[in-house]
Write a protein that holds these residues in place. Sequence first.
Motif, PDB file in Angstrom:
ATOM      1  N   GLY A   1     -14.939   1.761  -9.184  1.00  0.00           N
ATOM      2  CA  GLY A   1     -15.880   2.649  -9.864  1.00  0.00           C
ATOM      3  C   GLY A   1     -17.229   2.671  -9.178  1.00  0.00           C
ATOM      4  O   GLY A   1     -17.807   3.742  -8.944  1.00  0.00           O
ATOM      5  N   ILE A   2     -17.747   1.506  -8.833  1.00  0.00           N
ATOM      6  CA  ILE A   2     -19.043   1.428  -8.148  1.00  0.00           C
ATOM      7  C   ILE A   2     -18.970   2.137  -6.806  1.00  0.00           C
ATOM      8  O   ILE A   2     -19.924   2.797  -6.383  1.00  0.00           O
ATOM      9  CB  ILE A   2     -19.454  -0.044  -7.973  1.00  0.00           C
ATOM     10  N   GLY A   3     -17.829   2.010  -6.133  1.00  0.00           N
ATOM     11  CA  GLY A   3     -17.665   2.651  -4.826  1.00  0.00           C
ATOM     12  C   GLY A   3     -17.295   4.119  -4.909  1.00  0.00           C
ATOM     13  O   GLY A   3     -17.184   4.788  -3.868  1.00  0.00           O
ATOM     14  N   GLY A   4     -17.086   4.642  -6.115  1.00  0.00           N
ATOM     15  CA  GLY A   4     -16.796   6.061  -6.267  1.00  0.00           C
ATOM     16  C   GLY A   4     -15.410   6.465  -5.832  1.00  0.00           C
ATOM     17  O   GLY A   4     -15.187   7.614  -5.425  1.00  0.00           O
ATOM     18  N   THR A   5     -14.444   5.548  -5.951  1.00  0.00           N
ATOM     19  CA  THR A   5     -13.088   5.888  -5.536  1.00  0.00           C
ATOM     20  C   THR A   5     -12.120   5.722  -6.709  1.00  0.00           C
ATOM     21  O   THR A   5     -12.537   5.511  -7.846  1.00  0.00           O
ATOM     22  CB  THR A   5     -12.649   5.019  -4.341  1.00  0.00           C
ATOM     23  N   VAL A   6     -10.832   5.813  -6.423  1.00  0.00           N
ATOM     24  CA  VAL A   6      -9.813   5.866  -7.473  1.00  0.00           C
ATOM     25  C   VAL A   6      -9.438   4.455  -7.939  1.00  0.00           C
ATOM     26  O   VAL A   6      -9.669   3.473  -7.230  1.00  0.00           O
ATOM     27  CB  VAL A   6      -8.559   6.597  -6.962  1.00  0.00           C
ATOM     28  N   PRO A   7      -8.843   4.329  -9.147  1.00  0.00           N
ATOM     29  CA  PRO A   7      -8.447   3.011  -9.657  1.00  0.00           C
ATOM     30  C   PRO A   7      -7.336   2.367  -8.821  1.00  0.00           C
ATOM     31  O   PRO A   7      -6.608   3.041  -8.094  1.00  0.00           O
ATOM     32  CB  PRO A   7      -7.956   3.311 -11.077  1.00  0.00           C
ATOM     33  N   ASN A   8      -7.235   1.049  -8.958  1.00  0.00           N
ATOM     34  CA  ASN A   8      -6.235   0.277  -8.229  1.00  0.00           C
ATOM     35  C   ASN A   8      -5.310  -0.460  -9.184  1.00  0.00           C
ATOM     36  O   ASN A   8      -5.679  -0.751 -10.323  1.00  0.00           O
ATOM     37  CB  ASN A   8      -6.915  -0.756  -7.318  1.00  0.00           C
ATOM     38  N   VAL A   9      -4.133  -0.771  -8.691  1.00  0.00           N
ATOM     39  CA  VAL A   9      -3.180  -1.633  -9.394  1.00  0.00           C
ATOM     40  C   VAL A   9      -2.578  -2.575  -8.355  1.00  0.00           C
ATOM     41  O   VAL A   9      -2.864  -2.469  -7.161  1.00  0.00           O
ATOM     42  CB  VAL A   9      -2.051  -0.828 -10.079  1.00  0.00           C
ATOM     43  N   VAL A  10      -1.749  -3.506  -8.810  1.00  0.00           N
ATOM     44  CA  VAL A  10      -1.035  -4.379  -7.880  1.00  0.00           C
ATOM     45  C   VAL A  10       0.038  -3.563  -7.161  1.00  0.00           C
ATOM     46  O   VAL A  10       0.747  -2.765  -7.780  1.00  0.00           O
ATOM     47  CB  VAL A  10      -0.399  -5.569  -8.631  1.00  0.00           C
ATOM     48  N   ASN A  11       0.144  -3.752  -5.863  1.00  0.00           N
ATOM     49  CA  ASN A  11       1.130  -3.020  -5.073  1.00  0.00           C
ATOM     50  C   ASN A  11       2.538  -3.366  -5.544  1.00  0.00           C
ATOM     51  O   ASN A  11       2.945  -4.531  -5.506  1.00  0.00           O
ATOM     52  CB  ASN A  11       0.982  -3.382  -3.589  1.00  0.00           C
ATOM     53  N   PRO A  12       3.304  -2.375  -6.011  1.00  0.00           N
ATOM     54  CA  PRO A  12       4.655  -2.679  -6.513  1.00  0.00           C
ATOM     55  C   PRO A  12       5.599  -3.185  -5.442  1.00  0.00           C
ATOM     56  O   PRO A  12       6.650  -3.753  -5.761  1.00  0.00           O
ATOM     57  CB  PRO A  12       5.123  -1.326  -7.071  1.00  0.00           C
ATOM     58  N   ALA A  13       5.238  -2.999  -4.161  1.00  0.00           N
ATOM     59  CA  ALA A  13       6.107  -3.473  -3.080  1.00  0.00           C
ATOM     60  C   ALA A  13       5.888  -4.944  -2.774  1.00  0.00           C
ATOM     61  O   ALA A  13       6.625  -5.522  -1.962  1.00  0.00           O
ATOM     62  CB  ALA A  13       5.859  -2.647  -1.809  1.00  0.00           C
ATOM     63  N   GLY A  14       4.897  -5.582  -3.412  1.00  0.00           N
ATOM     64  CA  GLY A  14       4.596  -6.974  -3.110  1.00  0.00           C
ATOM     65  C   GLY A  14       5.757  -7.911  -3.396  1.00  0.00           C
ATOM     66  O   GLY A  14       6.113  -8.768  -2.571  1.00  0.00           O
ATOM     67  N   ALA A  15       6.372  -7.776  -4.576  1.00  0.00           N
ATOM     68  CA  ALA A  15       7.497  -8.648  -4.934  1.00  0.00           C
ATOM     69  C   ALA A  15       8.698  -8.414  -4.008  1.00  0.00           C
ATOM     70  O   ALA A  15       9.377  -9.364  -3.604  1.00  0.00           O
ATOM     71  CB  ALA A  15       7.898  -8.417  -6.385  1.00  0.00           C
ATOM     72  N   SER A  16       8.947  -7.148  -3.655  1.00  0.00           N
ATOM     73  CA  SER A  16      10.053  -6.846  -2.737  1.00  0.00           C
ATOM     74  C   SER A  16       9.800  -7.472  -1.367  1.00  0.00           C
ATOM     75  O   SER A  16      10.736  -7.955  -0.725  1.00  0.00           O
ATOM     76  CB  SER A  16      10.224  -5.331  -2.602  1.00  0.00           C
ATOM     77  N   PHE A  17       8.548  -7.453  -0.936  1.00  0.00           N
ATOM     78  CA  PHE A  17       8.197  -8.055   0.353  1.00  0.00           C
ATOM     79  C   PHE A  17       8.479  -9.553   0.339  1.00  0.00           C
ATOM     80  O   PHE A  17       9.027 -10.109   1.299  1.00  0.00           O
ATOM     81  CB  PHE A  17       6.720  -7.788   0.644  1.00  0.00           C
ATOM     82  N   ILE A  18       8.118 -10.222  -0.770  1.00  0.00           N
ATOM     83  CA  ILE A  18       8.359 -11.658  -0.873  1.00  0.00           C
ATOM     84  C   ILE A  18       9.862 -11.944  -0.888  1.00  0.00           C
ATOM     85  O   ILE A  18      10.339 -12.876  -0.222  1.00  0.00           O
ATOM     86  CB  ILE A  18       7.689 -12.219  -2.146  1.00  0.00           C
ATOM     87  N   GLN A  19      10.621 -11.138  -1.623  1.00  0.00           N
ATOM     88  CA  GLN A  19      12.065 -11.347  -1.682  1.00  0.00           C
ATOM     89  C   GLN A  19      12.717 -11.124  -0.323  1.00  0.00           C
ATOM     90  O   GLN A  19      13.632 -11.841   0.069  1.00  0.00           O
ATOM     91  CB  GLN A  19      12.698 -10.409  -2.705  1.00  0.00           C
ATOM     92  N   THR A  20      12.241 -10.110   0.411  1.00  0.00           N
ATOM     93  CA  THR A  20      12.851  -9.762   1.696  1.00  0.00           C
ATOM     94  C   THR A  20      12.496 -10.765   2.778  1.00  0.00           C
ATOM     95  O   THR A  20      13.350 -11.180   3.568  1.00  0.00           O
ATOM     96  CB  THR A  20      12.419  -8.351   2.120  1.00  0.00           C
ATOM     97  N   THR A  21      11.236 -11.189   2.833  1.00  0.00           N
ATOM     98  CA  THR A  21      10.774 -12.080   3.900  1.00  0.00           C
ATOM     99  C   THR A  21      10.853 -13.550   3.511  1.00  0.00           C
ATOM    100  O   THR A  21      10.857 -14.423   4.390  1.00  0.00           O
ATOM    101  CB  THR A  21       9.326 -11.757   4.279  1.00  0.00           C
TER     102      THR A  21
END
Length: 593
Positions: free
Chosen positions: A298-318
């Motif tokens: 908000g302070i930076g004037g950009t869009v909201p963020n969430v946790v990347n849904p690919a994070g768990a898949s990355f951990i499972q794969t690697t």
Amino acid sequence: MATTSSGSPRYEAHESPSYPASLGYGLQFSLIASATLLVTPVIVASASDIGESYVTWMVFASLVVVGLSTLIQVRRLGPVGAGAVLPMFTAAFAIPFCITAVVDGGPTTLVTLVIVAAIIQIVISKWLFLLRRIVTPIVGGTIMMILSITLASVVFDLLDKASMVNPEEAPLTALATTVIVAALMLRGSATLRLWGPLIGILGGCIVAFALGIYEFDRVIDAPWIGLPSEVPDLGLDFGIHFWTLLPSFLFLGLINSIQVNGSSITNQRVAWREERAIDFREVQRALAGGGVSNLLAGIGGTVPNVVNPAGASFIQTTGVASRRVGYFIGGILLVMAFLPKVSGLIATIPGPVMTGYLIMVTGSLLVDGARTVFQGEQDRQKIAVAGVCFWIGASFQFGLFHLPDIGPVWGALFKSGITTGGFAAVLMIVYLELTNPRRMRFQSRLHIDSLPELQEFIAKFADSRGWGTEMKDKLSAVAEETLLTLAPLDLESFDLDLDEDEAEGEEDGRQLIVLASSDGPVADLEFIGGGNQENIEDQVRQLQELEIETPAEHEISLRLLQNYASSVNHQQYSGTDVITLRVESPGERQAAE
């Protein structure tokens, strides 16, 4: 029991691969994330028609905020940050909210509303224990399903605009992107599914280039290193557009919290080798980290963020859940912000390619919402609430209900499927709770001397449900063993400010609150207290695995508890523990066996 699935990551959070290997893993994930990371800010900024400078700023600010937020989640600053690899990501489902805010009120309205949504997340992280009855799977899943409709309208509008300029090339490019992404995500291996969005976008860009609709001018003209030449007006705006859109962004804060909550739980399920109960203290810290991330957005004037849904898949794969890799991911995204030629290459992805990717996002959002409802709730009445409210939201979103002129603020509220469907879901859940048999509450000191009073309460509860002596004795045994398990522990004093069904803290410190409810012949007992003792759910599970014939004295209560209760769930929040026990009547259990 709500336990993590047994996994075998090569590196847990506290373990570290070598620096070259960590850099390689960080580059791999950053490359996967970067292709879709800037889709949301580019679409929102382009819809504003403010100019190229606003698009450039949104790209820069998004990368900076996502990079910093990822580092905060990994590092953990006090109550903020999960202390785990939870890479942050721009929220594609926020596109409809942000476009409306920018088009109607301008960048200052977007800034103000994103900050408000961030505050909602921070509040939920602090009071997650109290709000767990409001932030339910039914409400969250219903809103996610309605959101898929809202996002779909934006996606099709984006394709319509591109088709007006390139009537044949744009649909063909979008279709090619969707086909590639869908083929890889539906039938590919785990690795291909992880890389699917990136490969699909690259394939779509190749098709767009072959059809002559991919323009590289911004990339060619951009310097290798630099900062945006112009900064948009990032002040606050509390005008009519703010108040009109405020309810929608309040729900956006709720949706963000639900997404981060689910992602944090999923991360814990895949990031540990040993099976263990979910630590909701880490979930709270992840929620706080997400709130701070959106405060920065908000302070930076950009869009909201969430946790990347690919994070768990990355951990499972690697097989890598190391915090060291998380540091590299955050650092790489930060560096990309100061490389305009690199970020410009991503930001110039053609609109039809973005459309093809977002079609898959829209479908996944609908499925995720439905899964949230069905996995988190077994009550058919509450599941029916989700279906009814979904169509209520869709009806208002597409203008099927024509209301009289009720002013700009209320008119905007009833035009939004998110607000109408979301409010309807909350009201229906509240109605069901109020018309159900009320829970009975017991409050006393957390001490063995409270046992007679507790047993008297249990007997009164069993009599109110019309249960016989056998069920009453079983409930009394469960309550006694739970108290014996908790009472010897050296718990710190705590003070709870709860609703009418919860407890109010007292000055004498150690408190025990028991909430008793029933579902037909099944009883649910909820023990609420404060402390940092070892998780009882984990202890019961470990006893099951060890199968010790002669348990130690302190394990006897756990053994008896395991025998009496059909399920034991221990949720540890910051300063508060909630132990939920499900007890089946002897007749029900024998029939099941």
